[in-house]
Write a protein that holds these residues in place. Structure first.
Motif, PDB file in Angstrom:
ATOM      1  N   TYR A  27     132.500  67.772  94.591  1.00 26.44           N
ATOM      2  CA  TYR A  27     131.765  68.268  93.433  1.00 26.44           C
ATOM      3  C   TYR A  27     130.866  67.212  92.805  1.00 26.44           C
ATOM      4  O   TYR A  27     129.798  67.523  92.311  1.00 26.44           O
ATOM      5  N   HIS A  28     131.275  65.946  92.835  1.00 26.68           N
ATOM      6  CA  HIS A  28     130.531  64.912  92.123  1.00 26.68           C
ATOM      7  C   HIS A  28     129.696  63.994  92.997  1.00 26.68           C
ATOM      8  O   HIS A  28     128.896  63.234  92.464  1.00 26.68           O
ATOM      9  N   SER A  29     129.856  64.058  94.310  1.00 32.25           N
ATOM     10  CA  SER A  29     129.116  63.077  95.109  1.00 32.25           C
ATOM     11  C   SER A  29     128.367  63.646  96.308  1.00 32.25           C
ATOM     12  O   SER A  29     127.785  62.878  97.054  1.00 32.25           O
ATOM     13  N   THR A  30     128.369  64.946  96.497  1.00 31.45           N
ATOM     14  CA  THR A  30     127.590  65.486  97.616  1.00 31.45           C
ATOM     15  C   THR A  30     126.274  66.060  97.121  1.00 31.45           C
ATOM     16  O   THR A  30     126.169  66.516  95.984  1.00 31.45           O
ATOM     17  N   ARG A  31     125.287  66.019  97.966  1.00 32.00           N
ATOM     18  CA  ARG A  31     123.976  66.559  97.624  1.00 32.00           C
ATOM     19  C   ARG A  31     124.080  68.042  97.283  1.00 32.00           C
ATOM     20  O   ARG A  31     123.409  68.527  96.371  1.00 32.00           O
ATOM     21  N   ASP A  32     124.942  68.747  98.001  1.00 31.52           N
ATOM     22  CA  ASP A  32     125.061  70.183  97.793  1.00 31.52           C
ATOM     23  C   ASP A  32     125.519  70.521  96.382  1.00 31.52           C
ATOM     24  O   ASP A  32     125.190  71.585  95.869  1.00 31.52           O
ATOM     25  N   CYS A  33     126.292  69.652  95.757  1.00 28.44           N
ATOM     26  CA  CYS A  33     126.818  69.945  94.423  1.00 28.44           C
ATOM     27  C   CYS A  33     126.122  69.177  93.310  1.00 28.44           C
ATOM     28  O   CYS A  33     126.458  69.357  92.142  1.00 28.44           O
ATOM     29  N   THR A  34     125.184  68.319  93.643  1.00 27.67           N
ATOM     30  CA  THR A  34     124.472  67.577  92.603  1.00 27.67           C
ATOM     31  C   THR A  34     123.008  67.957  92.493  1.00 27.67           C
ATOM     32  O   THR A  34     122.362  67.576  91.535  1.00 27.67           O
ATOM     33  N   THR A  35     122.496  68.718  93.439  1.00 32.91           N
ATOM     34  CA  THR A  35     121.104  69.143  93.422  1.00 32.91           C
ATOM     35  C   THR A  35     121.047  70.657  93.224  1.00 32.91           C
ATOM     36  O   THR A  35     121.613  71.403  94.029  1.00 32.91           O
ATOM     37  N   PRO A  36     120.387  71.116  92.163  1.00 37.11           N
ATOM     38  CA  PRO A  36     120.376  72.555  91.871  1.00 37.11           C
ATOM     39  C   PRO A  36     119.923  73.451  93.027  1.00 37.11           C
ATOM     40  O   PRO A  36     120.432  74.550  93.192  1.00 37.11           O
ATOM     41  N   THR A  37     119.053  72.967  93.860  1.00 37.06           N
ATOM     42  CA  THR A  37     118.583  73.752  94.995  1.00 37.06           C
ATOM     43  C   THR A  37     119.715  74.132  95.942  1.00 37.06           C
ATOM     44  O   THR A  37     119.671  75.168  96.589  1.00 37.06           O
ATOM     45  N   TYR A  38     120.747  73.300  96.001  1.00 38.35           N
ATOM     46  CA  TYR A  38     121.829  73.488  96.959  1.00 38.35           C
ATOM     47  C   TYR A  38     123.121  74.023  96.337  1.00 38.35           C
ATOM     48  O   TYR A  38     124.157  74.001  96.987  1.00 38.35           O
ATOM     49  N   PHE A  39     123.104  74.503  95.106  1.00 40.49           N
ATOM     50  CA  PHE A  39     124.330  74.960  94.447  1.00 40.49           C
ATOM     51  C   PHE A  39     125.022  76.093  95.202  1.00 40.49           C
ATOM     52  O   PHE A  39     126.238  76.197  95.176  1.00 40.49           O
ATOM     53  N   LYS A  40     124.275  76.931  95.892  1.00 44.98           N
ATOM     54  CA  LYS A  40     124.921  77.999  96.665  1.00 44.98           C
ATOM     55  C   LYS A  40     125.744  77.409  97.807  1.00 44.98           C
ATOM     56  O   LYS A  40     126.823  77.894  98.123  1.00 44.98           O
ATOM     57  N   ARG A  41     125.235  76.355  98.424  1.00 45.46           N
ATOM     58  CA  ARG A  41     126.011  75.662  99.470  1.00 45.46           C
ATOM     59  C   ARG A  41     127.266  75.041  98.879  1.00 45.46           C
ATOM     60  O   ARG A  41     128.335  75.069  99.486  1.00 45.46           O
ATOM     61  N   CYS A  42     127.135  74.479  97.693  1.00 48.73           N
ATOM     62  CA  CYS A  42     128.280  73.883  97.014  1.00 48.73           C
ATOM     63  C   CYS A  42     129.349  74.942  96.771  1.00 48.73           C
ATOM     64  O   CYS A  42     130.531  74.698  97.017  1.00 48.73           O
ATOM     65  N   ALA A  43     128.947  76.099  96.302  1.00 50.75           N
ATOM     66  CA  ALA A  43     129.907  77.179  96.049  1.00 50.75           C
ATOM     67  C   ALA A  43     130.616  77.577  97.334  1.00 50.75           C
ATOM     68  O   ALA A  43     131.835  77.776  97.351  1.00 50.75           O
ATOM     69  N   ARG A  44     129.880  77.661  98.424  1.00 46.24           N
ATOM     70  CA  ARG A  44     130.488  78.007  99.713  1.00 46.24           C
ATOM     71  C   ARG A  44     131.478  76.934 100.160  1.00 46.24           C
ATOM     72  O   ARG A  44     132.580  77.239 100.626  1.00 46.24           O
ATOM     73  N   LEU A  45     131.117  75.674  99.990  1.00 48.61           N
ATOM     74  CA  LEU A  45     132.016  74.581 100.360  1.00 48.61           C
ATOM     75  C   LEU A  45     133.283  74.585  99.504  1.00 48.61           C
ATOM     76  O   LEU A  45     134.380  74.356 100.010  1.00 48.61           O
ATOM     77  N   LEU A  46     133.152  74.842  98.218  1.00 52.15           N
ATOM     78  CA  LEU A  46     134.316  74.884  97.341  1.00 52.15           C
ATOM     79  C   LEU A  46     135.235  76.042  97.707  1.00 52.15           C
ATOM     80  O   LEU A  46     136.461  75.900  97.697  1.00 52.15           O
TER      81      LEU A  46
END
Length: 58
Positions: A27-46
């Motif tokens: 959540y705090h150190s990947t591009r997917d969770c720190t860049t708004p463009t990639y928040f959907k990827r972050c949600a999938r990873l979580l």
């Protein structure tokens, strides 16, 4: 804002205490969770992390 958007995409997620370090790192150190463009990827990873054996075992 980030938390509300990602929670909207994932719904409520629960992680075991021994999984918190993985969640924190993701959540705090990947591009997917720190860049708004990639928040959907972050949600999938979580969601995938929440369902993984390392996070579902109590």
């Amino acid at each position: 804002k980030k938390e509300k958007f990602i929670q909207h995409l994932t719904g409520p997620l629960y992680f075991s205490p021994k999984c918190r370090k993985h969640v924190y790192r993701l959540y705090h150190s990947t591009r997917d969770c720190t860049t708004p463009t990639y928040f959907k990827r972050c949600a999938r990873l979580l969601r995938r992390l929440a369902g993984s054996p390392q996070c579902t075992d109590g």
